[in-house]
Design an enzyme around this catalytic site. Structure first.
Site, mmCIF file in Angstrom:
data_model
loop_
_atom_site.group_PDB
_atom_site.id
_atom_site.type_symbol
_atom_site.label_atom_id
_atom_site.label_comp_id
_atom_site.label_asym_id
_atom_site.label_seq_id
_atom_site.Cartn_x
_atom_site.Cartn_y
_atom_site.Cartn_z
ATOM 1 N N LYS A 11 37.013 32.036 47.356
ATOM 2 C CA LYS A 11 38.271 32.737 48.226
ATOM 3 C C LYS A 11 39.183 32.587 47.334
ATOM 4 O O LYS A 11 39.579 31.776 46.582
ATOM 5 C CB LYS A 11 38.419 32.224 49.571
ATOM 6 C CG LYS A 11 38.997 30.742 49.758
ATOM 7 C CD LYS A 11 40.476 30.533 49.397
ATOM 8 C CE LYS A 11 40.822 29.167 49.271
ATOM 9 N NZ LYS A 11 42.367 28.972 48.739
ATOM 10 N N ASP A 138 40.196 25.204 55.080
ATOM 11 C CA ASP A 138 39.577 26.216 54.486
ATOM 12 C C ASP A 138 38.194 26.702 55.049
ATOM 13 O O ASP A 138 37.733 28.020 54.832
ATOM 14 C CB ASP A 138 39.659 26.296 52.974
ATOM 15 C CG ASP A 138 41.032 26.281 52.143
ATOM 16 O OD1 ASP A 138 41.853 26.885 53.012
ATOM 17 O OD2 ASP A 138 41.197 25.750 51.055
#
Ligand code: C5P
Length: 285
Positions: A11, A138
């Site tokens: 990401k 996350d």
């Protein structure tokens, strides 16, 4: 024995703002996060009838219960009455580590998705993401993937429409920063500028790639730039090579640039590799 394979996408934080410190020691943040094609591959074997094992093709990755992929499997089995008949996890690593790309979180999320599939999808994506919060901040985003606006610790996710095709060059300098230390640094210094999330959300929806690139902003970058001039050098180099915008992701140290075309991204990547060997081209997925 049951064999499962799952992709674990890295990401990038297109915007990242850190708000107040909370009573539980975490910070509330706001971030536009996007999954990219640079990925690890996870292979799981169930019913090995042996004690759990974890292996990785890259040296220096902890192959122990401390690995987030292992923790994710433990959280999954502890969450319900799933028969634990032995597990082996193998990680083929491509995402740079200590990079701000959520590599360990992506591996953990892939393990959650694969186990959920193996046991007949007992959890919805939202429930699986909530389980991921127990593994790391996350992980929920990495369970969901795509493009999302994250709030809270990172677990409050709102999916965003993305009609932009973003051509990234990702560069990992030979530096790494401690995430908790960077959060503490922000507690001590007033944040002078904050990202305009809305401008980037609108540009993503309209497919205006250059406006997305111009709206990149990460408050952590301010916190490291003066002590680590290499971050600024790398950013300037990406801009010289033709990037519309460049920025550090998460708590670093990867710096990425957004290029007008894949071909320009590839050319820039080849040129930058002479100095920063860990450079890659990828796009949003
Ligand atoms: O959740 P995770 O284990 O990834 O977080 C690592 C560390 O980063 C936490 O222990 C905390 O110090 C810091 N952190 C934070 N606020 C967040 C996410 C992480 O303070 N939203």
């Amino acid at each position: 024995m049951i064999l499962l394979q799952e992709a674990a996408y890295g990401k990038l934080n297109l915007t990242l703002d850190v708000l107040q410190k909370r009573e539980d020691g975490y910070h509330d943040l706001e971030s536009i996060m996007q999954a990219v094609s640079l990925r690890d591959d996870i292979e799981l074997k169930l019913e090995t009838r042996e004690p759990w094992t974890l292996s990785c093709d890259r040296e220096g990755i902890p192959c122990t219960p401390k690995n987030l992929a292992w923790k994710a499997a433990k959280v999954f089995y502890d969450s319900g009455s799933f028969p634990d008949e032995g597990l082996s996890i193998h990680i083929r690593k491509r995402i740079p580590t200590e990079a701000g790309m959520g590599g360990g979180s992506a591996d953990a999320a892939a393990v959650l998705r694969a186990l959920n599939r193996a046991y007949g999808e007992p959890y919805s994506v939202e429930e699986l993401a909530a389980l991921g919060t127990e593994v790391g901040s996350d992980v929920p985003f990495c369970v969901v993937n795509g493009t999302a606006f994250a709030r809270g610790r990172g677990e409050k996710l709102e999916s965003l429409a993305c009609n932009a095709k973003l051509h990234y060059v990702i560069c990992k300098p030979d530096l790494s920063f401690s995430t908790p230390t960077l959060f503490s640094k922000l507690d001590e210094t007033p944040i002078s500028r904050r990202p305009n999330h809305l401008a980037v959300i609108q540009a993503l929806e309209k497919g205006e790639e250059q406006l997305v690139a111009e709206g990149l902003y990460n408050v952590f970058e301010e916190a490291v730039r003066s002590d680590y001039p290499e971050i600024l050098h790398l950013k300037e180099r990406l801009l010289q090579e033709g990037a519309w915008g460049a920025q550090m992701t998460g708590s670093g140290s990867v710096v990425f640039g957004i290029f007008p075309t894949r071909q320009q991204a590839q050319q820039a990547c080849e040129s930058i590799k002479a100095q920063w060997t860990a450079s890659f081209v990828c796009e949003n997925i």
